[in-house]
Every structure is written in structure tokens, then in C-alpha cells.
Design an enzyme around this catalytic site. Structure first.
Site, PDB file in Angstrom:
ATOM      1  N   TYR A  60      44.207  -4.973   6.533  1.00  0.00           N
ATOM      2  CA  TYR A  60      45.314  -5.119   5.587  1.00  0.00           C
ATOM      3  C   TYR A  60      45.176  -6.408   4.775  1.00  0.00           C
ATOM      4  O   TYR A  60      45.341  -6.421   3.557  1.00  0.00           O
ATOM      5  CB  TYR A  60      46.660  -5.110   6.319  1.00  0.00           C
ATOM      6  CG  TYR A  60      47.819  -5.044   5.349  1.00  0.00           C
ATOM      7  CD1 TYR A  60      48.364  -3.810   4.984  1.00  0.00           C
ATOM      8  CD2 TYR A  60      48.347  -6.195   4.771  1.00  0.00           C
ATOM      9  CE1 TYR A  60      49.407  -3.726   4.068  1.00  0.00           C
ATOM     10  CE2 TYR A  60      49.384  -6.121   3.852  1.00  0.00           C
ATOM     11  CZ  TYR A  60      49.912  -4.889   3.505  1.00  0.00           C
ATOM     12  OH  TYR A  60      50.935  -4.812   2.596  1.00  0.00           O
ATOM     13  N   PHE A 112      45.366  -2.333 -26.902  1.00  0.00           N
ATOM     14  CA  PHE A 112      45.224  -1.017 -26.288  1.00  0.00           C
ATOM     15  C   PHE A 112      46.625  -0.435 -26.048  1.00  0.00           C
ATOM     16  O   PHE A 112      47.586  -1.178 -25.947  1.00  0.00           O
ATOM     17  CB  PHE A 112      44.463  -1.172 -24.968  1.00  0.00           C
ATOM     18  CG  PHE A 112      44.216   0.131 -24.274  1.00  0.00           C
ATOM     19  CD1 PHE A 112      43.366   1.070 -24.818  1.00  0.00           C
ATOM     20  CD2 PHE A 112      44.832   0.420 -23.062  1.00  0.00           C
ATOM     21  CE1 PHE A 112      43.139   2.286 -24.177  1.00  0.00           C
ATOM     22  CE2 PHE A 112      44.606   1.628 -22.419  1.00  0.00           C
ATOM     23  CZ  PHE A 112      43.754   2.560 -22.982  1.00  0.00           C
ATOM     24  N   ASP A 113      46.734   0.893 -25.953  1.00  0.00           N
ATOM     25  CA  ASP A 113      48.082   1.506 -25.890  1.00  0.00           C
ATOM     26  C   ASP A 113      48.926   1.009 -24.712  1.00  0.00           C
ATOM     27  O   ASP A 113      50.110   0.717 -24.882  1.00  0.00           O
ATOM     28  CB  ASP A 113      48.021   3.037 -25.947  1.00  0.00           C
ATOM     29  CG  ASP A 113      47.137   3.662 -24.878  1.00  0.00           C
ATOM     30  OD1 ASP A 113      46.487   2.911 -24.125  1.00  0.00           O
ATOM     31  OD2 ASP A 113      47.089   4.902 -24.785  1.00  0.00           O
ATOM     32  N   ASP A 202      41.372  -8.963 -22.637  1.00  0.00           N
ATOM     33  CA  ASP A 202      41.447  -7.591 -22.125  1.00  0.00           C
ATOM     34  C   ASP A 202      39.999  -7.107 -22.060  1.00  0.00           C
ATOM     35  O   ASP A 202      39.352  -6.891 -23.076  1.00  0.00           O
ATOM     36  CB  ASP A 202      42.305  -6.750 -23.082  1.00  0.00           C
ATOM     37  CG  ASP A 202      42.495  -5.322 -22.590  1.00  0.00           C
ATOM     38  OD1 ASP A 202      41.841  -4.938 -21.603  1.00  0.00           O
ATOM     39  OD2 ASP A 202      43.281  -4.589 -23.212  1.00  0.00           O
ATOM     40  N   ALA A 204      38.105  -4.521 -20.423  1.00  0.00           N
ATOM     41  CA  ALA A 204      37.617  -3.224 -19.933  1.00  0.00           C
ATOM     42  C   ALA A 204      36.127  -3.000 -20.214  1.00  0.00           C
ATOM     43  O   ALA A 204      35.390  -2.529 -19.364  1.00  0.00           O
ATOM     44  CB  ALA A 204      38.441  -2.094 -20.538  1.00  0.00           C
ATOM     45  N   LYS A 245      36.211   1.267 -16.390  1.00  0.00           N
ATOM     46  CA  LYS A 245      35.268   1.287 -17.507  1.00  0.00           C
ATOM     47  C   LYS A 245      33.975   0.574 -17.071  1.00  0.00           C
ATOM     48  O   LYS A 245      33.119   1.187 -16.435  1.00  0.00           O
ATOM     49  CB  LYS A 245      35.872   0.607 -18.738  1.00  0.00           C
ATOM     50  CG  LYS A 245      36.943   1.348 -19.534  1.00  0.00           C
ATOM     51  CD  LYS A 245      38.046   1.977 -18.778  1.00  0.00           C
ATOM     52  CE  LYS A 245      39.199   2.476 -19.613  1.00  0.00           C
ATOM     53  NZ  LYS A 245      40.144   1.452 -20.028  1.00  0.00           N
ATOM     54  N   HIS A 437      51.583  10.172 -26.462  1.00  0.00           N
ATOM     55  CA  HIS A 437      50.425  11.066 -26.589  1.00  0.00           C
ATOM     56  C   HIS A 437      50.070  11.774 -25.284  1.00  0.00           C
ATOM     57  O   HIS A 437      49.519  12.862 -25.300  1.00  0.00           O
ATOM     58  CB  HIS A 437      49.214  10.308 -27.123  1.00  0.00           C
ATOM     59  CG  HIS A 437      48.802   9.127 -26.305  1.00  0.00           C
ATOM     60  ND1 HIS A 437      49.579   7.998 -26.212  1.00  0.00           N
ATOM     61  CD2 HIS A 437      47.722   8.915 -25.529  1.00  0.00           C
ATOM     62  CE1 HIS A 437      48.971   7.137 -25.415  1.00  0.00           C
ATOM     63  NE2 HIS A 437      47.842   7.662 -24.983  1.00  0.00           N
TER      64      HIS A 437
HETATM   65  C1  LIG Z   1      41.573   1.398 -20.276  1.00  0.00           C
HETATM   66  C2  LIG Z   1      42.029   0.163 -20.905  1.00  0.00           C
HETATM   67  C3  LIG Z   1      43.146  -0.526 -20.417  1.00  0.00           C
HETATM   68  C4  LIG Z   1      44.005   0.014 -19.283  1.00  0.00           C
HETATM   69  O1  LIG Z   1      43.271   0.228 -18.145  1.00  0.00           O
HETATM   70  P1  LIG Z   1      43.614   1.427 -17.104  1.00  0.00           P
HETATM   71  O2  LIG Z   1      42.636   1.206 -16.015  1.00  0.00           O
HETATM   72  O3  LIG Z   1      43.426   2.706 -17.838  1.00  0.00           O
HETATM   73  O4  LIG Z   1      45.007   1.235 -16.669  1.00  0.00           O
HETATM   74  C5  LIG Z   1      43.505  -1.692 -21.040  1.00  0.00           C
HETATM   75  N1  LIG Z   1      42.814  -2.157 -22.080  1.00  0.00           N
HETATM   76  C6  LIG Z   1      41.729  -1.534 -22.580  1.00  0.00           C
HETATM   77  C7  LIG Z   1      40.988  -2.118 -23.733  1.00  0.00           C
HETATM   78  C8  LIG Z   1      41.306  -0.355 -22.020  1.00  0.00           C
HETATM   79  O5  LIG Z   1      40.252   0.287 -22.536  1.00  0.00           O
END
Ligand SMILES: *Cc1c(COP(=O)(O)O)cnc(C)c1O
Length: 445
Positions: A60, A112-113, A202, A204, A245, A437
Site C-alpha cells: 500500500y 488540451f480539452d 503539459d 503528454a 501517451k 464531444h
Molecule cells: C491526453 C492529454 C491530457 C490528459 O491526459 P489523460 O491521461 O487522457 O487524462 C492532457 N494534456 C494533453 C496534451 C494530452 O494529450
């Protein structure tokens, strides 16, 4: 690992898409022939990642898996404080719970969304400061994901005291997986820091971004991807990461930071939201797989193979004259739907229409990154038609062959050849107030 895929008939696809309300998120995966909905969590793990899964420590607290994971994140990003989370948006949720307040302003290069969602749901404003070149899909510019320093400075000047941080997204997903140059990363951090504003990266697709710096920016050709990644993060205050990613796992994410006070503050949100701070919603085996994936995917050969496959698809589209965001980005091809379905008015969502047409044509599932995804303006509640309207063909890592890419290109060509006959799009029948979406229900006009 080899998985079966199914060829369907046009009649079956007509029925399934209608049942899915013309929203491809609502399709069942086995109704899809080639799935380019997303590259998120859809990659194939390597033999070494699967081996690491077997070594997971499921204690844990304080599992060896956590320390393996923490050490790899520290090594790649050069930041001392690491919090695991179950995915990228969870990292945003935890960090932004600490940092974002009502009335704040958060500039970024095309948020990002989910990032925008986490800002707007806290009644703060996300302001896009991407360079103008990003909005001309036909301009061949090497670093289209860059921040416009003029736009950023204007936001910083006009909102003094209201900007908790700036979000720098690498690669810039929303404008087409377009990279940000090392020069621009450094200039952006310096500008923000002059105004006392921290920078959250950010991250990814940070490894793909490092690949483009190595192959496109002067002075980096002989550096390794790992050296470039470290340099990218030298000036940043924190990173949020979707490990789905560029760490090539099915689920996972994290926050990394050099700010002790952010680490201490974020931990307090991690525990109720994600779990104890040495697992953050993940299994020990997942933490191991992330550590291994980060190591592998920051090697040049791995990235070169992947990005060449994206380019392979782009070259087929070039042959057929199909317009997309140029040059090809890191993880996907973004077809410029506005330039394909020129007879479908904006109000009828050309990119969403093209997404449906491609599915009906050959069972290929892409994803609308356009006016549906852009949501409504939180104040006026009007649709936002100001950005790009794209059909994204995201390519999972280590999953499909170039032959699959040829099938996708041929299917898109068939739609392209009859584009003049497509004159009507879709209308929204039902939508959620935020991030519509995923669940939107549409009607074909
Ligand atoms: C995918 C993504 C996120 C969010 O990540 P999740 O693992 O899908 O929650 C944030 N920013 C960017 C640029 C992304 O491509």
C-alpha cells in the site's frame, strides 16, 4: 500481441453509427476496423514492460515500484518531487485544485480539452497564446506549436496578480501534435518568470517534442533525446503527464515539480482524490511499466520508427492531394475538414461530418478535433467557431503496420473524391455543458 479486427459492411456501419448518434465515441470497439480514435493508452507494451508488470510491488505505502518510478521521472525530467496519478487529467485535477481559483487567468499554447475543462470548471479563464502560424494548416513551419511571446506578454500584463501559472503543452496537441522549439520553451519560461508567473508543462508527448528538437532545431542533432528532455524542463516549475501517451502504458500519469510547497500542497489533494501519495490511483505493476516505458520511449530509434509511420500516412495523403495540418506532427495526422468539406457550413460541423463519412466508408474511426470539441463559450454560450476544424487520425504506438495506414489513406481518398456531393452536415440534439464531444448526440442533416 496480435488482435483480430473485423471487416463490416456499409449497411452494418450505417446502423451502428445511427445507434451511436453520429458520435464515434459511442461505437463499440468491435464495430471498428482500424481504430485511430486516439493514441492514448492504446499503444502496445514491450516485452520489457510486461516483464516489469510481473515484478510489481503491491504494498500500500512505500512500494519498491514507486521508488523505481520516482527515480525514472526524476532522471528524465530533472525534478525532485513526484506524485503518481491515475492519468493526465487526474494530475491536472490534483495540481489545479491547489493552484486555480475563481477569476484566475491561465494562458497556454492551445490548452488540451481536459486542461481547459479543469480551468473553466473552477470559474477561471483559459487564454490561448499559440503563435498565429498554427492556424494556417498549409504553412510549412517547423515549430507550429510555439507560444506567441507577444500574446503571452499581453495576457501577463493585463492580468497581474491573477495568473497562478502558465501551461506550456509539448507537443501542442490541439493544433496538430506540433512541436515547440527549445528556443521558445526557454523564452516562454523566462518571460513568465519575469512576471513572477510559474510554468507548468503539459507533457503528454514530451519525447516526441524532443525528437523534433533533435531533428529540426539547430544545435541539437548530436544530443540524445534524454539530454534534450532534461534541457526542456530545466526552467519549468512543474510538469503534468499523461503516461498513456509517451510512456506507452494503458493507464497512468503523474505530477513532477521542483517546488516543495506545490508538492506538499498537491499531496493533500492527491490522498482523497487519487489515493496515497506512493500509488496515486495506480497499481505497483503499472508504476513499473511506466518507468520502463519512459526509458524506452526516450530513445531515438523508438521515436524515429513511430514518427516515420505518421509521416508515411502523410505521404499517402500528399499523393491524393488531401489537405492536413502541415508538416505532419508527432502522433497523428490532422485532416483540415474545412478545406475538404467546403460545401458543409461551419454550423453543421464539417470535421464531425468527415469523421462520420470516413467511418461509413471503411470502418476507420478518427476523432473530431474541431467545433464540437471546442465547446461553447462559458459566458456567451455560443459555439466557438474561431479555431481549426480537424479530423484527427491518431496512430497508436507499436500497434498498426504501414499497410493499415495505406488502407486508411485509400478510404479517405474515396471520401475526398466525392466531397462535392457532401453538402449537409450534422446537428446537435443533446449535449453536456462541458467537454460535450464525448457524449454529444447528433442528427444527420
Ligand atoms: C491526453 C492529454 C491530457 C490528459 O491526459 P489523460 O491521461 O487522457 O487524462 C492532457 N494534456 C494533453 C496534451 C494530452 O494529450
Amino acid at each position: 500481441m496480435v488482435e483480430p479486427i473485423h471487416i463490416s459492411t456499409r449497411e452494418e456501419r450505417e446502423k451502428w453509427l445511427s445507434e451511436a448518434h453520429y458520435n464515434v465515441f459511442q461505437l463499440k470497439a468491435d464495430q471498428v476496423y482500424i481504430d485511430l480514435l486516439t493514441d492514448s493508452g492504446t499503444g502496445a507494451m514491450s516485452d520489457r514492460q510486461w516483464a516489469q508488470m510481473m515484478l510489481g510491488d503491491e504494498s500500500y505505502a512505500g512500494a519498491t515500484s514507486f521508488y523505481k518510478f520516482e527515480a525514472m521521472v526524476q532522471r528524465i525530467f530533472g525534478m525532485p518531487y513526484v506524485i503518481p496519478t491515475h492519468q493526465g487529467r487526474a494530475a491536472e485535477n490534483v495540481l489545479f485544485s491547489l493552484l486555480v481559483k475563481e477569476g484566475d487567468v491561465v494562458p497556454g499554447n492551445a490548452h488540451f480539452d481536459t486542461t481547459k475543462g479543469h480551468i473553466e470548471s473552477r470559474k477561471a479563464k483559459a487564454i490561448d497564446v499559440t503563435c498565429d502560424e498554427a492556424h494556417d494548416t498549409q504553412a510549412e513551419v517547423p515549430f507550429k506549436g510555439n507560444v506567441s511571446l507577444e500574446k503571452l506578454e499581453r495576457v501577463l500584463q493585463e492580468n497581474k496578480g491573477k495568473v497562478p501559472f502558465m501551461v506550456l503543452t509539448v507537443t501542442n496537441n490541439t493544433v496538430g501534435g506540433q512541436p515547440v522549439s527549445m528556443r521558445n520553451i526557454k523564452d516562454t519560461c523566462a518571460l513568465c518568470h519575469r512576471y513572477g508567473v510559474p510554468v507548468v508543462m503539459d507533457s503528454a508527448r514530451f519525447a516526441e517534442n524532443a525528437y523534433f528538437i533533435k531533428t529540426r532545431e539547430e544545435g541539437y542533432a548530436t544530443k540524445t533525446i534524454k539530454e534534450i528532455a532534461l534541457e526542456m524542463y530545466e526552467q519549468a516549475d512543474a510538469a503534468t503527464m499523461s503516461a498513456k501517451k509517451d510512456a506507452i502504458v494503458n493507464m497512468g500519469g503523474f505530477i513532477a515539480t521542483r517546488r516543495k510547497e506545490w508538492f506538499d500542497g498537491a499531496k493533500m489533494f492527491c490522498i482523497p482524490m487519487e489515493g496515497y501519495v506512493t500509488y496515486g490511483g495506480l497499481n505497483g505493476r503499472d508504476l513499473n511499466a511506466i518507468a520502463q516505458g519512459l526509458d524506452e520511449n526516450t530513445e531515438f530509434d523508438m521515436l524515429d520508427t513511430r514518427i516515420r509511420q505518421v509521416r508515411h500516412l502523410a505521404e499517402r495523403l500528399d499523393e491524393y492531394g488531401i489537405p492536413y495540418q502541415r508538416p505532419a506532427g508527432g502522433h497523428a495526422i490532422f485532416v483540415d475538414a474545412d478545406r475538404v468539406l467546403t460545401h458543409v457550413p461551419k454550423e453543421e460541423f464539417p470535421a464531425q461530418t468527415l469523421t462520420c463519412e470516413l467511418y461509413l466508408e471503411a470502418g476507420v474511426r478518427g476523432c473530431e478535433i474541431g467545433y464540437v470539441l471546442a465547446d461553447r463559450d462559458p459566458v456567451t454560450r455560443e459555439n466557438r467557431f474561431g479555431g481549426l476544424d480537424l479530423l484527427r487520425l491518431a496512430i497508436p504506438r507499436r500497434v498498426y503496420t504501414d499497410n493499415h495506414m495505406d488502407v486508411v489513406a485509400a478510404a479517405l481518398k474515396n471520401v475526398y473524391d466525392r466531397r462535392e456531393s457532401i453538402t449537409r452536415g450534422v446537428a446537435i440534439e443533446w449535449e453536456a455543458p462541458l467537454m460535450r464531444h464525448f457524449t454529444v448526440q447528433l442528427r444527420r442533416l
